[in-house]
Design a protein around this motif. Structure first.
Motif, short mmCIF file in Angstrom:
data_model
loop_
_atom_site.label_atom_id
_atom_site.label_comp_id
_atom_site.label_asym_id
_atom_site.label_seq_id
_atom_site.Cartn_x
_atom_site.Cartn_y
_atom_site.Cartn_z
N VAL A 1 12.45 -3.52 -51.90
CA VAL A 1 12.77 -3.03 -53.24
C VAL A 1 13.61 -1.77 -53.10
N ALA A 2 14.10 -1.27 -54.23
CA ALA A 2 15.01 -0.12 -54.20
C ALA A 2 14.37 1.08 -53.49
N GLN B 1 23.28 -7.87 -57.41
CA GLN B 1 23.90 -6.83 -56.61
C GLN B 1 23.31 -6.88 -55.21
N LEU B 2 24.17 -6.79 -54.21
CA LEU B 2 23.71 -6.81 -52.82
C LEU B 2 24.18 -5.54 -52.12
N ALA B 3 23.33 -4.95 -51.31
CA ALA B 3 23.69 -3.77 -50.53
C ALA B 3 23.40 -4.05 -49.05
N ILE C 1 18.67 -6.71 -52.41
CA ILE C 1 19.29 -7.55 -53.44
C ILE C 1 18.57 -7.27 -54.75
N SER C 2 19.33 -7.11 -55.81
CA SER C 2 18.75 -6.80 -57.11
C SER C 2 18.19 -8.04 -57.78
N VAL D 1 18.61 1.27 -58.66
CA VAL D 1 18.63 1.55 -57.23
C VAL D 1 19.16 2.94 -56.92
N LEU D 2 20.06 3.47 -57.75
CA LEU D 2 20.68 4.76 -57.44
C LEU D 2 19.88 5.95 -57.96
#
Length: 253
Positions: free
Chosen positions: A89-90, A130-132, A142-143, A161-162
């Motif tokens: 998770v974030a 959204q993928l980071a 992944i969101s 996430v930010l």
């Protein structure tokens, strides 16, 4: 079997053990008896990995299409649930590490009554995530899916996430301009880009290519790459299950 499902026999067996333990508490066995747990799991994984027509899978197992549909319907959420703990998770992201982010549309049938799914950028309908990834291409997060009509900036803010991250350490494309991230320079309306600006954009894009590879690897789950054919109400659940299975697969490598 590996080339059909993406998992080894041992990994599928482990998934079956986890599912059996989960269902033992409720005393239910929701998978089709004619297939049993193991084959039902293979059927569900095959469907998610290859997005094959259910009637085609039914022929391979000498059962009816409705049996395959039941296996997919019951096993998909179970598979996601038993490996949900592998999904970061974030809050699990390292706030001091640099990440590259990008969005991806997961297409579905064109539902006339759901215009909120239509993406003007991709000219089709679906849900987006959204993928980071890290600079080495390792998938980090992944969101949850959002409607395809939503812009990447909205989707990223919606994920939260930010909130605990430093956005200046993140790299994105022009869709993330205004989020204090490192992004390419957009061409001003009154002039062409200067040479140094073009070079800056080139260097950014040389770093960003790894997220494209990460997304391509994620979309080897064909259920997320070709139009989703099952009822729309099951799409988010399917996406979340595939995300969990994808991170489980990474953990097994």
């Amino acid at each position: 079997m590996y080339h059909t499902t993406g998992f080894t026999k041992a990994q599928i067996t482990e998934l079956c053990v986890l599912i059996n333990e989960t269902c033992a508490h409720s005393g239910q066995r929701p998978w089709p008896p004619i297939l049993g747990l193991y084959k039902s799991t293979v059927v569900a994984l095959t469907y998610l990995r290859r997005n094959r027509v259910q009637a085609e899978i039914a022929e391979a197992y000498d059962v009816s299409q409705s049996t395959i549909s039941r296996a997919v319907t019951t096993l998909t959420p179970l598979l996601g649930a038993v490996v949900a703990g592998f999904t970061p998770v974030a809050e699990d992201l390292n706030p001091g590490r640099q990440h590259i982010v990008d969005g991806s549309l997961l297409p579905c049938w064109s539902w006339a009554g759901h215009r909120e799914l239509y993406s003007g950028k991709h000219k089709t309908t679906g849900l987006s995530v959204q993928l980071a990834c890290r600079l080495d291409g390792t998938l980090a997060w992944i969101s949850d899916p959002v409607n395809g009509s939503r812009h990447d900036t909205f989707a990223l803010k919606e994920s939260g996430v930010l909130i605990t991250m430093d956005p200046t350490l993140w790299i994105g494309d022009k869709g993330y301009i205004g989020n204090h991230m490192l992004t390419p320079i957009r061409k001003p309306a009154h002039r062409a880009l200067l040479d140094w600006e073009k070079e800056f954009n080139t260097q950014i894009n040389k770093v960003r290519y790894v997220i494209e590879q990460t997304i391509a690897h994620f979309k080897t789950w064909r259920i997320l790459h070709t139009d989703y054919r099952r009822p729309l109400k099951t799409f988010r659940e399917t996406i979340n299950s595939v995300i969990s299975l994808h991170f489980y697969k990474i953990a097994c490598e």
